[in-house]
Design a protein around this motif. Sequence first.
Motif, PDB file in Angstrom:
ATOM      1  N   ALA A  56      -8.591   6.106  -2.316  1.00 36.80           N
ATOM      2  CA  ALA A  56      -9.142   5.460  -3.504  1.00 36.80           C
ATOM      3  C   ALA A  56      -8.168   5.543  -4.678  1.00 36.80           C
ATOM      4  CB  ALA A  56     -10.474   6.108  -3.877  1.00 36.80           C
ATOM      5  N   THR A  93      -8.602   0.584   3.451  1.00 39.65           N
ATOM      6  CA  THR A  93      -8.041  -0.390   2.514  1.00 39.65           C
ATOM      7  C   THR A  93      -7.256  -1.415   3.308  1.00 39.65           C
ATOM      8  OG1 THR A  93      -6.177   1.129   2.095  1.00 39.65           O
ATOM      9  CG2 THR A  93      -7.952   1.058   0.459  1.00 39.65           C
ATOM     10  N   TYR A  98     -10.737  -2.394  -1.042  1.00 40.22           N
ATOM     11  CA  TYR A  98     -11.259  -1.085  -0.652  1.00 40.22           C
ATOM     12  C   TYR A  98     -12.606  -1.314   0.040  1.00 40.22           C
ATOM     13  CZ  TYR A  98     -12.538   3.858  -0.995  1.00 40.22           C
ATOM     14  OH  TYR A  98     -12.884   5.149  -0.697  1.00 40.22           O
ATOM     15  N   HIS A 156      -5.398   3.109  -4.060  1.00 35.25           N
ATOM     16  CA  HIS A 156      -5.899   1.745  -4.225  1.00 35.25           C
ATOM     17  C   HIS A 156      -5.971   1.366  -5.695  1.00 35.25           C
ATOM     18  CE1 HIS A 156      -9.305  -1.180  -4.659  1.00 35.25           C
ATOM     19  NE2 HIS A 156      -8.538  -1.826  -3.802  1.00 35.25           N
ATOM     20  N   ALA A 194     -13.674   5.337   4.668  1.00 34.61           N
ATOM     21  CA  ALA A 194     -13.225   4.153   3.935  1.00 34.61           C
ATOM     22  C   ALA A 194     -11.977   3.582   4.600  1.00 34.61           C
ATOM     23  CB  ALA A 194     -12.924   4.499   2.473  1.00 34.61           C
ATOM     24  N   GLN A 247       0.834  -1.204   0.000  1.00 42.23           N
ATOM     25  CA  GLN A 247       0.000   0.000   0.000  1.00 42.23           C
ATOM     26  C   GLN A 247       0.872   1.260   0.000  1.00 42.23           C
ATOM     27  OE1 GLN A 247      -3.879  -0.025   1.984  1.00 42.23           O
ATOM     28  NE2 GLN A 247      -3.338  -2.046   2.802  1.00 42.23           N
TER      29      GLN A 247
END
Length: 402
Positions: A114, A151, A129, A117, A149, A61
Amino acid sequence: MTSSSVAAADVVIVGGAVMGSSTAYHLLADPNFKGRVVVVEKNPTYELSASALSAASIRQQYSSAVNIRISLYGIQFLRSIGERLAVDGERPEIGLREGGYLYCATEAGAAILAENHALQTAEGADILYMDPSSLKARFPWLNVEDLKAGTWGHSGEGWFDGWGLLQAFRRKARSLGAEYVQGEVASVEREGNRVVAVHLRDGTRIPCGALVNCAGSGGSALAKAAGVSIPVQAKRRYVFTFTCRDRIENCPLLIDTSGAYVRPEGEGGFICGASPEADVDPDWYDDDPASQDIDFSFFEEFIWPALAHRVPAFEAIKPGRAWAGPYDMSLLDHNAFVGRAGEVENFYLCNGFSGHGLQQAPAIGRGLAELIADGRYRTLDLSELNFERAIENRPLFERNVI
């Protein structure tokens, strides 16, 4: 002090922790390299190395493709370390646990999460996600009230025994012929744009065909001795441990919106930490015992409240031991400098990993070996990490810095 000279080395690597030992192993395992490798190690106990003192984890990530690719190779390497680094039938074990990273985002950070991701999945990383309801369903102990959100690394991310990885690389490198010498480099001898030898404090002179800077917290000083200024500063990082009264099932390595992180360690235990604000970020000096001092107020006033907000069960914990270690920070962009050091054509940098060193060691060691043996990267192009970006003030920004 009387000066003495030893047999010339094709490559001298300064620093024998995970980066130096990975580079030595990959060089000697490369069929295109036929030479002598000498690794100079100031402190062979490695007790003050980032390799031994970090949180020892791996993730994909990131916000830059090169870092994602480096760690995708890294997880493949770690999964097969028993075969790759076995010596005389003895297979190393590093306790790899793919529990994943969990990055949390509020409304303000959700768009960047986002975007990152999308890049990660395009590069082949197995990252999910998740909206708040999905996060709560998978991690019922998580406070999602202020989250937009998250991840999570479904596979390929987690943590491992960093000390075990260091020792596995070192043992394999030695089995292939790497010579480890205890000593501290006092000066670097140059002729024009080439390094020709290093001089140790005990008077030993080691002629070399190439010099690799894997000196960690001493990397800037070694570069300066070779006539190169690199924007890398050793900082101090704290790791705190605690146990929790309640059981936290399936806890990943959690990155809170505050920047604090936590992950499981052992049976019922956790380790945690965070990067201080820049104006109060302490420096690290290997030879100053005060660098090992721990600011417990940082845990009590910032880390613990942040983690207790995100995981309410952490309101009831029992703090354990803590330690401080070095963190060689790239002041340009929090990305490492890898490759030739500007005009000094046979001096190679491997510095400024900003907390990513252990997980990047397999790919970086392999890349440096290819560059030294063939003059180019054969498998994974690491040219985005070159030193020229510092000379040209052309940063490669990484958003996901811990």
